[in-house]
Design a protein around this motif. Structure first.
Motif, PDB file in Angstrom:
ATOM      1  N   ASP A 108       0.817  -1.219   0.000  1.00 32.41           N
ATOM      2  CA  ASP A 108       0.000   0.000   0.000  1.00 32.41           C
ATOM      3  C   ASP A 108       0.848   1.265   0.000  1.00 32.41           C
ATOM      4  OD1 ASP A 108      -2.288  -1.558   0.077  1.00 32.41           O
ATOM      5  OD2 ASP A 108      -2.391  -1.547   2.264  1.00 32.41           O
ATOM      6  N   GLY A 109       2.158   1.124   0.228  1.00 35.79           N
ATOM      7  CA  GLY A 109       3.043   2.283   0.241  1.00 35.79           C
ATOM      8  C   GLY A 109       4.170   2.115   1.251  1.00 35.79           C
ATOM      9  N   PRO A 110       5.270   2.863   1.109  1.00 33.82           N
ATOM     10  CA  PRO A 110       6.413   2.743   2.031  1.00 33.82           C
ATOM     11  C   PRO A 110       6.011   3.102   3.464  1.00 33.82           C
ATOM     12  CG  PRO A 110       7.000   3.992   0.059  1.00 33.82           C
ATOM     13  CD  PRO A 110       5.514   3.844   0.039  1.00 33.82           C
ATOM     14  N   LYS A 111       6.627   2.394   4.407  1.00 38.54           N
ATOM     15  CA  LYS A 111       6.312   2.630   5.817  1.00 38.54           C
ATOM     16  C   LYS A 111       7.524   2.300   6.666  1.00 38.54           C
ATOM     17  CE  LYS A 111       1.463   1.428   5.104  1.00 38.54           C
ATOM     18  NZ  LYS A 111       1.645   1.255   3.635  1.00 38.54           N
ATOM     19  N   HIS A 112       7.639   2.992   7.822  1.00 38.84           N
ATOM     20  CA  HIS A 112       8.671   2.589   8.778  1.00 38.84           C
ATOM     21  C   HIS A 112       8.079   1.579   9.746  1.00 38.84           C
ATOM     22  CE1 HIS A 112       6.919   5.243  11.838  1.00 38.84           C
ATOM     23  NE2 HIS A 112       6.919   6.215  10.956  1.00 38.84           N
ATOM     24  N   GLY A 113       8.936   0.974  10.550  1.00 36.10           N
ATOM     25  CA  GLY A 113       8.525  -0.147  11.383  1.00 36.10           C
ATOM     26  C   GLY A 113       7.370   0.169  12.315  1.00 36.10           C
ATOM     27  N   TYR A 114       7.418   1.338  12.953  1.00 39.99           N
ATOM     28  CA  TYR A 114       6.357   1.657  13.914  1.00 39.99           C
ATOM     29  C   TYR A 114       5.029   1.970  13.227  1.00 39.99           C
ATOM     30  CZ  TYR A 114       9.281   1.249  17.985  1.00 39.99           C
ATOM     31  OH  TYR A 114      10.071   0.731  18.985  1.00 39.99           O
ATOM     32  N   GLU A 115       5.083   2.413  11.981  1.00 41.41           N
ATOM     33  CA  GLU A 115       3.832   2.564  11.232  1.00 41.41           C
ATOM     34  C   GLU A 115       3.182   1.202  11.015  1.00 41.41           C
ATOM     35  OE1 GLU A 115       3.664   6.025   8.062  1.00 41.41           O
ATOM     36  OE2 GLU A 115       5.578   4.983   7.930  1.00 41.41           O
ATOM     37  N   LEU A 116       4.000   0.198  10.707  1.00 37.62           N
ATOM     38  CA  LEU A 116       3.478  -1.151  10.512  1.00 37.62           C
ATOM     39  C   LEU A 116       2.869  -1.691  11.808  1.00 37.62           C
ATOM     40  CD1 LEU A 116       6.417  -2.521   8.343  1.00 37.62           C
ATOM     41  CD2 LEU A 116       4.077  -2.099   7.554  1.00 37.62           C
ATOM     42  N   ILE A 117       3.537  -1.426  12.921  1.00 39.39           N
ATOM     43  CA  ILE A 117       3.009  -1.858  14.221  1.00 39.39           C
ATOM     44  C   ILE A 117       1.657  -1.207  14.484  1.00 39.39           C
ATOM     45  CG2 ILE A 117       3.370  -1.712  16.724  1.00 39.39           C
ATOM     46  CD1 ILE A 117       6.379  -2.051  16.160  1.00 39.39           C
ATOM     47  N   ARG A 118       1.551   0.101  14.241  1.00 39.03           N
ATOM     48  CA  ARG A 118       0.294   0.811  14.476  1.00 39.03           C
ATOM     49  C   ARG A 118      -0.813   0.325  13.538  1.00 39.03           C
ATOM     50  NH1 ARG A 118       2.906   2.125  18.145  1.00 39.03           N
ATOM     51  NH2 ARG A 118       1.678   0.345  18.825  1.00 39.03           N
ATOM     52  N   LEU A 119      -0.458   0.034  12.278  1.00 40.15           N
ATOM     53  CA  LEU A 119      -1.462  -0.468  11.342  1.00 40.15           C
ATOM     54  C   LEU A 119      -1.997  -1.822  11.790  1.00 40.15           C
ATOM     55  CD1 LEU A 119       0.142   0.519   7.917  1.00 40.15           C
ATOM     56  CD2 LEU A 119      -2.038   1.352   8.822  1.00 40.15           C
ATOM     57  N   LEU A 120      -1.106  -2.672  12.274  1.00 41.42           N
ATOM     58  CA  LEU A 120      -1.552  -3.967  12.786  1.00 41.42           C
ATOM     59  C   LEU A 120      -2.424  -3.789  14.023  1.00 41.42           C
ATOM     60  CD1 LEU A 120       1.714  -5.978  12.188  1.00 41.42           C
ATOM     61  CD2 LEU A 120      -0.553  -6.671  11.386  1.00 41.42           C
ATOM     62  N   GLU A 121      -2.031  -2.862  14.890  1.00 45.52           N
ATOM     63  CA  GLU A 121      -2.835  -2.595  16.080  1.00 45.52           C
ATOM     64  C   GLU A 121      -4.226  -2.094  15.687  1.00 45.52           C
ATOM     65  OE1 GLU A 121      -2.370  -0.363  20.397  1.00 45.52           O
ATOM     66  OE2 GLU A 121      -1.210   0.358  18.692  1.00 45.52           O
ATOM     67  N   ASP A 122      -4.288  -1.206  14.711  1.00 43.84           N
ATOM     68  CA  ASP A 122      -5.578  -0.705  14.242  1.00 43.84           C
ATOM     69  C   ASP A 122      -6.411  -1.830  13.623  1.00 43.84           C
ATOM     70  OD1 ASP A 122      -4.856   1.824  15.047  1.00 43.84           O
ATOM     71  OD2 ASP A 122      -4.320   2.521  13.033  1.00 43.84           O
ATOM     72  N   ARG A 123      -5.729  -2.711  12.885  1.00 41.82           N
ATOM     73  CA  ARG A 123      -6.467  -3.821  12.246  1.00 41.82           C
ATOM     74  C   ARG A 123      -7.118  -4.716  13.285  1.00 41.82           C
ATOM     75  NH1 ARG A 123      -9.495  -6.516  10.560  1.00 41.82           N
ATOM     76  NH2 ARG A 123      -9.577  -7.882   8.738  1.00 41.82           N
ATOM     77  N   PHE A 124      -6.485  -4.833  14.448  1.00 40.34           N
ATOM     78  CA  PHE A 124      -7.024  -5.663  15.523  1.00 40.34           C
ATOM     79  C   PHE A 124      -7.762  -4.821  16.572  1.00 40.34           C
ATOM     80  CE2 PHE A 124      -3.977  -8.562  13.683  1.00 40.34           C
ATOM     81  CZ  PHE A 124      -4.604  -9.784  13.779  1.00 40.34           C
ATOM     82  N   LEU A 125      -8.189  -3.603  16.164  1.00 39.67           N
ATOM     83  CA  LEU A 125      -9.011  -2.727  17.015  1.00 39.67           C
ATOM     84  C   LEU A 125      -8.336  -2.427  18.353  1.00 39.67           C
ATOM     85  CD1 LEU A 125     -12.528  -4.344  16.393  1.00 39.67           C
ATOM     86  CD2 LEU A 125     -11.380  -2.531  15.109  1.00 39.67           C
ATOM     87  N   GLY A 126      -7.009  -2.366  18.346  1.00 36.06           N
ATOM     88  CA  GLY A 126      -6.276  -2.050  19.565  1.00 36.06           C
ATOM     89  C   GLY A 126      -6.141  -3.208  20.523  1.00 36.06           C
ATOM     90  N   LEU A 127      -6.617  -4.387  20.151  1.00 33.79           N
ATOM     91  CA  LEU A 127      -6.585  -5.537  21.049  1.00 33.79           C
ATOM     92  C   LEU A 127      -5.296  -6.337  20.918  1.00 33.79           C
ATOM     93  CD1 LEU A 127     -10.261  -6.691  20.471  1.00 33.79           C
ATOM     94  CD2 LEU A 127      -9.371  -5.410  22.421  1.00 33.79           C
ATOM     95  N   TYR A 128      -4.519  -6.053  19.905  1.00 34.81           N
ATOM     96  CA  TYR A 128      -3.233  -6.733  19.707  1.00 34.81           C
ATOM     97  C   TYR A 128      -2.300  -5.786  18.982  1.00 34.81           C
ATOM     98  CZ  TYR A 128       0.261  -9.502  17.205  1.00 34.81           C
ATOM     99  OH  TYR A 128       1.435  -9.968  16.679  1.00 34.81           O
ATOM    100  N   ALA A 129      -1.047  -5.771  19.399  1.00 33.46           N
ATOM    101  CA  ALA A 129      -0.021  -5.008  18.686  1.00 33.46           C
ATOM    102  C   ALA A 129       1.286  -5.784  18.799  1.00 33.46           C
ATOM    103  CB  ALA A 129       0.140  -3.606  19.263  1.00 33.46           C
ATOM    104  N   PRO A 130       1.929  -6.106  17.670  1.00 33.50           N
ATOM    105  CA  PRO A 130       3.204  -6.825  17.736  1.00 33.50           C
ATOM    106  C   PRO A 130       4.292  -5.916  18.295  1.00 33.50           C
ATOM    107  CG  PRO A 130       2.779  -6.121  15.492  1.00 33.50           C
ATOM    108  CD  PRO A 130       1.550  -5.776  16.282  1.00 33.50           C
ATOM    109  N   SER A 131       5.276  -6.506  18.900  1.00 36.14           N
ATOM    110  CA  SER A 131       6.382  -5.728  19.443  1.00 36.14           C
ATOM    111  C   SER A 131       7.380  -5.391  18.340  1.00 36.14           C
ATOM    112  CB  SER A 131       7.090  -6.524  20.544  1.00 36.14           C
ATOM    113  OG  SER A 131       7.729  -7.663  19.984  1.00 36.14           O
ATOM    114  N   ALA A 132       8.237  -4.415  18.615  1.00 36.88           N
ATOM    115  CA  ALA A 132       9.311  -4.089  17.669  1.00 36.88           C
ATOM    116  C   ALA A 132      10.212  -5.299  17.459  1.00 36.88           C
ATOM    117  CB  ALA A 132      10.114  -2.905  18.199  1.00 36.88           C
ATOM    118  N   GLY A 133      10.399  -6.093  18.507  1.00 39.67           N
ATOM    119  CA  GLY A 133      11.226  -7.291  18.406  1.00 39.67           C
ATOM    120  C   GLY A 133      10.612  -8.360  17.533  1.00 39.67           C
ATOM    121  N   THR A 134       9.320  -8.246  17.242  1.00 38.04           N
ATOM    122  CA  THR A 134       8.663  -9.164  16.316  1.00 38.04           C
ATOM    123  C   THR A 134       8.741  -8.643  14.884  1.00 38.04           C
ATOM    124  OG1 THR A 134       7.108  -9.940  17.992  1.00 38.04           O
ATOM    125  CG2 THR A 134       6.438 -10.206  15.707  1.00 38.04           C
TER     126      THR A 134
END
Length: 203
Positions: free
Chosen positions: A20-46
């Motif tokens: 969908d477009g270039p992103k830095h690591g924390y943007e990816l983490i936030r997008l995943l968190e949003d996809r799971f409605l804030g109920l899950y967010a992967p760590s930077a170590g993941t």
């Protein structure tokens, strides 16, 4: 959550997000968190080790600016997405089902927390009433005045105020955001522990 992203599926979903477009690591983490409605967010170590492996495999590249890496999918990465389109569709279906399950669980836990708050308020209110009644109805010793005023009455008033403030603050926190199941279970344990301590103290 582990089952949803098992067998390299998180790797595949990162490629999908980068498509969908270039992103830095924390943007990816936030997008995943949003996809799971804030109920899950992967760590930077993941996330970051997987991005590094994707880069080694030539599926993503990165540019660095201001000490931050921005990742972009390569043509090889897009080719893998096309090859695994059916897997990605199945993954999206599993994520939707997982989010529905997590939302249901979170709703149950929130109900438990609200119930615990109500129980705590009720117990504290009853303990306060019993303490006030016992103190004020007990016959005063002949050599000292009854406790109709003074430090003890002030302390009882302060207890009432603290109880009201506590309940209002917990209610504000519960309305302010969504919580992970770990946070809610910990909150329940804290409330139960506080209630048990007060029971031992005031009975």
């Amino acid at each position: 959550m582990t089952a949803v992203f098992s067998h390299g599926r998180l790797r595949l979903y990162l490629l999908k997000l980068l498509d969908d477009g270039p992103k830095h690591g924390y943007e990816l983490i936030r997008l995943l968190e949003d996809r799971f409605l804030g109920l899950y967010a992967p760590s930077a170590g993941t996330i970051y080790p997987r991005l590094q492996r994707l880069e080694v495999e030539g599926l993503v590249s990165h540019t660095a600016a201001g000490g931050r890496k921005t990742y972009d999918i390569t043509d090889a990465g897009r080719a893998e997405l096309r090859q695994r389109a059916d897997e990605l569709t199945a993954l999206e279906t599993d994520i939707a089902a997982s989010v529905a399950d997590l939302s249901s669980l979170a709703g149950e836990i929130r109900s438990e927390v609200r119930g615990s708050v109500r129980d705590l308020k009720r117990e504290l209110s009853e303990a306060t009433r019993q303490t006030r009644r016992a103190r004020w109805e007990a016959p005063a010793p002949p050599h000292r005045p009854g406790p109709t005023a003074g430090p003890q009455a002030e302390l009882l008033g302060e207890l009432d105020q603290r109880l009201s403030a506590f309940t209002a603050e917990v209610g504000r926190l519960m309305r302010a955001r969504q919580f992970s199941d770990t946070q809610l279970r910990t909150a329940i344990r804290l409330l139960d522990g506080a209630l048990d301590g007060l029971r031992r103290l005031l009975r």
